[in-house]
Design a protein around this motif. Structure first.
Motif, PDB file in Angstrom:
ATOM      1  N   ALA A 127      27.936 -10.484 -15.457  1.00 25.49           N
ATOM      2  CA  ALA A 127      28.830 -10.328 -16.711  1.00 25.49           C
ATOM      3  C   ALA A 127      29.182 -11.504 -17.505  1.00 25.49           C
ATOM      4  CB  ALA A 127      30.183  -9.726 -15.975  1.00 25.49           C
ATOM      5  N   ASP A 128      29.316 -11.166 -18.861  1.00 28.95           N
ATOM      6  CA  ASP A 128      29.656 -12.296 -19.798  1.00 28.95           C
ATOM      7  C   ASP A 128      31.204 -12.593 -19.485  1.00 28.95           C
ATOM      8  OD1 ASP A 128      30.992 -10.150 -21.174  1.00 28.95           O
ATOM      9  OD2 ASP A 128      29.689 -10.411 -22.942  1.00 28.95           O
ATOM     10  N   ARG A 129      31.651 -13.550 -20.231  1.00 28.15           N
ATOM     11  CA  ARG A 129      33.158 -14.202 -20.066  1.00 28.15           C
ATOM     12  C   ARG A 129      34.177 -13.060 -20.179  1.00 28.15           C
ATOM     13  NH1 ARG A 129      32.509 -17.542 -23.279  1.00 28.15           N
ATOM     14  NH2 ARG A 129      32.058 -19.444 -22.119  1.00 28.15           N
ATOM     15  N   GLU A 130      34.018 -12.280 -21.432  1.00 27.12           N
ATOM     16  CA  GLU A 130      34.978 -11.195 -21.700  1.00 27.12           C
ATOM     17  C   GLU A 130      34.840 -10.360 -20.662  1.00 27.12           C
ATOM     18  OE1 GLU A 130      33.654 -13.147 -25.640  1.00 27.12           O
ATOM     19  OE2 GLU A 130      32.648 -12.141 -23.785  1.00 27.12           O
ATOM     20  N   ARG A 131      33.937  -9.837 -20.083  1.00 32.63           N
ATOM     21  CA  ARG A 131      33.797  -8.658 -19.256  1.00 32.63           C
ATOM     22  C   ARG A 131      34.382  -9.075 -17.910  1.00 32.63           C
ATOM     23  NH1 ARG A 131      33.035  -7.058 -23.986  1.00 32.63           N
ATOM     24  NH2 ARG A 131      31.698  -8.699 -24.119  1.00 32.63           N
ATOM     25  N   ILE A 132      34.100 -10.371 -17.475  1.00 35.89           N
ATOM     26  CA  ILE A 132      34.700 -10.915 -16.190  1.00 35.89           C
ATOM     27  C   ILE A 132      36.131 -10.823 -16.363  1.00 35.89           C
ATOM     28  CG2 ILE A 132      35.103 -13.061 -15.070  1.00 35.89           C
ATOM     29  CD1 ILE A 132      31.969 -13.824 -15.494  1.00 35.89           C
ATOM     30  N   LYS A 133      36.775 -11.028 -17.303  1.00 34.46           N
ATOM     31  CA  LYS A 133      38.316 -10.966 -17.345  1.00 34.46           C
ATOM     32  C   LYS A 133      38.673  -9.499 -17.123  1.00 34.46           C
ATOM     33  CE  LYS A 133      38.979 -14.480 -20.448  1.00 34.46           C
ATOM     34  NZ  LYS A 133      39.330 -15.173 -22.032  1.00 34.46           N
TER      35      LYS A 133
ATOM     36  N   TYR B  39      23.026 -10.208 -25.212  1.00 31.88           N
ATOM     37  CA  TYR B  39      22.280 -11.492 -25.105  1.00 31.88           C
ATOM     38  C   TYR B  39      20.933 -11.399 -24.463  1.00 31.88           C
ATOM     39  CZ  TYR B  39      27.054 -13.603 -25.091  1.00 31.88           C
ATOM     40  OH  TYR B  39      28.377 -14.140 -25.490  1.00 31.88           O
ATOM     41  N   PRO B  40      20.099 -12.314 -24.730  1.00 30.20           N
ATOM     42  CA  PRO B  40      18.672 -12.099 -24.170  1.00 30.20           C
ATOM     43  C   PRO B  40      18.659 -12.078 -22.743  1.00 30.20           C
ATOM     44  CG  PRO B  40      18.992 -13.987 -25.558  1.00 30.20           C
ATOM     45  CD  PRO B  40      20.224 -13.387 -25.419  1.00 30.20           C
ATOM     46  N   GLU B  41      19.703 -12.475 -21.908  1.00 30.99           N
ATOM     47  CA  GLU B  41      19.801 -12.353 -20.593  1.00 30.99           C
ATOM     48  C   GLU B  41      19.728 -10.704 -20.045  1.00 30.99           C
ATOM     49  OE1 GLU B  41      21.527 -16.282 -21.114  1.00 30.99           O
ATOM     50  OE2 GLU B  41      21.416 -14.569 -22.390  1.00 30.99           O
ATOM     51  N   TYR B  42      20.380  -9.745 -20.757  1.00 32.93           N
ATOM     52  CA  TYR B  42      20.462  -8.660 -20.741  1.00 32.93           C
ATOM     53  C   TYR B  42      19.147  -7.794 -20.577  1.00 32.93           C
ATOM     54  CZ  TYR B  42      23.496  -4.368 -20.896  1.00 32.93           C
ATOM     55  OH  TYR B  42      24.192  -3.140 -20.246  1.00 32.93           O
ATOM     56  N   THR B  43      18.254  -8.491 -21.537  1.00 31.56           N
ATOM     57  CA  THR B  43      17.045  -7.529 -21.438  1.00 31.56           C
ATOM     58  C   THR B  43      16.255  -8.217 -20.216  1.00 31.56           C
ATOM     59  OG1 THR B  43      15.965  -9.388 -22.882  1.00 31.56           O
ATOM     60  CG2 THR B  43      17.108  -7.460 -23.830  1.00 31.56           C
ATOM     61  N   VAL B  44      16.241  -9.545 -19.848  1.00 30.32           N
ATOM     62  CA  VAL B  44      15.739 -10.107 -18.621  1.00 30.32           C
ATOM     63  C   VAL B  44      16.242  -9.238 -17.278  1.00 30.32           C
ATOM     64  CG1 VAL B  44      15.215 -11.828 -17.120  1.00 30.32           C
ATOM     65  CG2 VAL B  44      15.308 -12.463 -19.499  1.00 30.32           C
ATOM     66  N   LEU B  45      17.483  -9.090 -17.225  1.00 27.75           N
ATOM     67  CA  LEU B  45      18.078  -8.528 -16.050  1.00 27.75           C
ATOM     68  C   LEU B  45      17.752  -6.974 -16.024  1.00 27.75           C
ATOM     69  CD1 LEU B  45      21.761  -9.917 -16.520  1.00 27.75           C
ATOM     70  CD2 LEU B  45      20.743 -10.018 -14.411  1.00 27.75           C
TER      71      LEU B  45
ATOM     72  N   LEU C  29      28.970 -17.693  -9.167  1.00 20.51           N
ATOM     73  CA  LEU C  29      27.796 -17.989  -9.430  1.00 20.51           C
ATOM     74  C   LEU C  29      27.174 -17.801 -10.851  1.00 20.51           C
ATOM     75  CD1 LEU C  29      25.329 -19.144  -7.871  1.00 20.51           C
ATOM     76  CD2 LEU C  29      24.669 -16.434  -7.439  1.00 20.51           C
ATOM     77  N   SER C  30      26.694 -18.481 -11.361  1.00 23.64           N
ATOM     78  CA  SER C  30      26.072 -18.367 -12.795  1.00 23.64           C
ATOM     79  C   SER C  30      24.686 -18.237 -12.941  1.00 23.64           C
ATOM     80  CB  SER C  30      26.553 -19.503 -13.448  1.00 23.64           C
ATOM     81  OG  SER C  30      25.428 -20.760 -13.405  1.00 23.64           O
TER      82      SER C  30
ATOM     83  N   VAL D  73      27.461 -14.864 -16.918  1.00 22.46           N
ATOM     84  CA  VAL D  73      26.318 -15.092 -17.909  1.00 22.46           C
ATOM     85  C   VAL D  73      26.801 -15.756 -19.355  1.00 22.46           C
ATOM     86  CG1 VAL D  73      24.697 -13.955 -19.501  1.00 22.46           C
ATOM     87  CG2 VAL D  73      25.133 -12.934 -17.074  1.00 22.46           C
ATOM     88  N   ARG D  74      26.442 -16.960 -19.502  1.00 23.11           N
ATOM     89  CA  ARG D  74      26.808 -17.801 -20.485  1.00 23.11           C
ATOM     90  C   ARG D  74      28.479 -18.043 -20.349  1.00 23.11           C
ATOM     91  NH1 ARG D  74      23.150 -17.605 -25.699  1.00 23.11           N
ATOM     92  NH2 ARG D  74      21.204 -16.719 -24.378  1.00 23.11           N
TER      93      ARG D  74
END
Length: 565
Positions: free
Chosen positions: A141-147, A98-104, A172-173, A163-164
């Motif tokens: 983390a995104d939804r899949e990795r949070i699980k 995701y674009p958030e990855y590059t920002v992070l 927290l999001s 994230v997303r």
């Protein structure tokens, strides 16, 4: 003008690539003198080099470079002022591209913290090891990795930020953070040899190793590739140079792989490129993106490159905007080089060799040299690297003699995290001992023969697994193959192979043996065969997994294998 003359010309005419002797951790290296010193400096450097209005593109989302920088600053400010992140703290990121990855990535390193690139394919058990090893207590983390992470997050005191996945309760999001963050100045002193990242390798045995990378290492790799492009420009056809398009990169690699972060993302900042991220690899979608976004450059693993070429050929498209198609991370079958060039006649077909431990910097080859010599791995990217081929005792060998590749440059890792003995095994006096066996000729070209541990010893004869695989891969009906040693009472070891062939093939053990008779010495031809109708196992960095394949074959456990990730 030949290659060496072109290197000298660039060094003479462009002060950006000037280098000097520098001491790093007590060892003298050749290091760039005038490039940015840190990754935050790289962000500033990239401001004046934009060739497009857009910088990050993901599906229907488009982010301009100034907006990207603002997001980096807002997020960095939140981490520093609201979460209390300090210099040297490790923050994990686990998600798709995701674009958030590059920002992070850039926000974390901009406050002097260290990003931990978590392999998105890990299981819960593997994730738990990674967090124990890295010491990260904050994870985006995104939804899949949070699980996957949630089962141990509380026990390990890991603060998850979604994230997303805004709807997940009690977490927290990222979106809310960015919406409410205040634009405050970042207060930290970052030095060029400070750590910036921990990136995990795919361990063939045991747990993966965390590779500790520095700001200088990432910068050294990025500007070495820029210089290599400048050298290539001096050697290129003038007509080709005049029609060169603004740089546009399609990133088909996960951002938790060094190929995704370095020669794709960091390079795009320094080069002024726009970069398109894909949610997951889809060759049909990739062809559409290349045409829609006038993509000029792709570097990916050979399987992805082969998928792309096959899809373009099936659509009868030559992808005319694509100027550079590089494969790395694994050896591309030599016959594939000509196939790719025939399918994409306006594209330079290229190959690169590097490691996570070297910030992906190493050797490369492209264009006519590669077409004429598809067995070559390439030559050193100039100007700050050194190479030698050494024997088991570390003694430098002569041209043409088979030994281990050792590389020396500021791009080499600082260490393996928490593994001093493993670090000492491979990092000696500034030289990274790669574990790859190769020969080096007097013109500086390298031919990689095998991994040190991928040698089959049959009755005293050494057999290269890669050599046997290379011969097998010449068969037009074979998709993939993995060669490995099989225990033998008579010879100690014999050659075994697992083959994934095309669905409509009529191959047999006998037909493969017959096919190889004129390509390999008799003792190198496999005597044990396994056939499967699915992709062969791959490790965390998408390399074929020889260890797992051998186990599945010898233990007859294929029914438990559901295919590569």
């Amino acid at each position: 003008m030949n290659y060496d003359e072109a290197v000298k010309e660039v060094l003479k005419t462009d002060s950006l690539f000037e280098f000097e002797e520098t001491e790093i951790r007590g060892i003298k290296f050749k290091a760039f003198k005038n490039t940015p010193k840190t990754l935050p400096d790289l962000l500033e450097y990239g401001k004046d080099r934009r060739e497009w209005g857009d910088f990050i593109i993901f599906e229907n989302e488009r982010i301009a470079y100034d907006d990207f920088l603002l997001q980096v600053k807002l997020l960095g400010s939140y981490l520093q002022n609201d979460l209390g992140v300090k210099k040297g703290d490790r923050i994990a990121v686990a998600m798709r591209n995701y674009p958030e990855y590059t920002v992070l990535f850039m926000a974390i390193v901009s406050i002097g913290a260290v990003i931990v690139f978590v392999n998105g394919w890990w299981t819960t058990e593997e994730m738990e090891y990674g967090f124990d090893d890295s010491g990260a207590h904050i994870c985006f983390a995104d939804r899949e990795r949070i699980k996957v992470i949630k089962p141990f997050a509380d026990k390990k005191n890991v603060k998850l930020i979604s994230v997303r996945a805004e709807e997940i309760k009690d977490i927290l999001s990222y979106g809310k953070i960015l919406k409410n963050a205040k634009n405050r100045d970042l207060k930290v002193n970052i030095y060029t040899d400070d750590d910036c990242a921990v990136m995990y390798t795919s361990g063939s045995t045991g747990h993966p190793k965390g590779v500790v990378l520095t700001h200088r290492g990432a910068i050294s790799a990025t500007f070495s590739w820029l210089m290599a492009e400048r050298v290539g420009g001096l050697l290129a056809d003038q007509e080709k140079l005049e029609t060169r398009r603004p740089s546009s990169i399609l990133n088909a690699s996960p951002l938790f792989h060094v190929n995704g972060t370095h020669p794709n993302f960091l390079y795009s900042i320094a080069r002024g490129s726009k970069i398109i991220l894909m949610y997951k690899w889809d060759p049909k979608e990739a062809v559409d993106i290349i045409e829609r976004e006038s993509v000029t450059r792709i570097t990916a693993v050979p399987t992805v490159v082969a998928d792309l070429v096959a899809e373009a050929s099936s659509q009868n498209k030559s992808l005319e905007t694509l100027e550079f198609l590089g494969a790395g991370g694994a050896k591309r079958p030599p016959p594939q080089v000509g196939v790719e060039k025939k399918a994409l006649p306006s594209t330079d077909i290229a190959s690169g060799y590097g490691m996570t431990e070297t910030n992906a910097l190493g050797i490369g080859i492209a264009g006519d040299e590669y077409l004429d010599n598809p067995e070559l791995a390439g030559r050193l990217y100039p100007p700050i690297q050194e190479i030698k081929i050494v024997d088991e005792k570390g003694k430098e060998l002569n041209y043409g003699e088979l030994g281990e590749i050792a590389l020396k440059s500021p791009a080499n890792m600082r260490c393996y995290l928490n593994k001093p003995e493993a670090t000492r095994d491979v990092l000696r006096d500034g030289w990274m001992h790669t574990g790859d066996l190769a020969t080096l000729n007097s013109n500086g070209f390298v031919v990689i023969r095998d991994r040190k541990k991928n040698i089959i010893i049959r009755g005293g004869e050494n057999i290269s697994c890669l050599e046997v695989e290379g011969a097998i891969q010449k068969h037009p009906d074979i998709v993939e193959s993995i060669v490995f040693p099989v225990p033998s009472n008579r010879f100690g070891e014999e050659v075994g192979v697992c083959i994934h062939a095309k669905g409509d093939h009529s191959l047999s053990n006998v037909s493969i043996i017959e096919f190889l008779k004129d390509k390999l010495a008799k003792f190198k031809i496999p005597v044990h065969f396994w056939w499967i109708n699915k992709s062969l196992p791959r490790g965390a960095t998408d390399k074929l997994d020889r260890i797992l394949t051998k186990k599945l074959c010898l233990d007859n456990q294929w029914e438990k294998f559901n295919g590569s990730q």
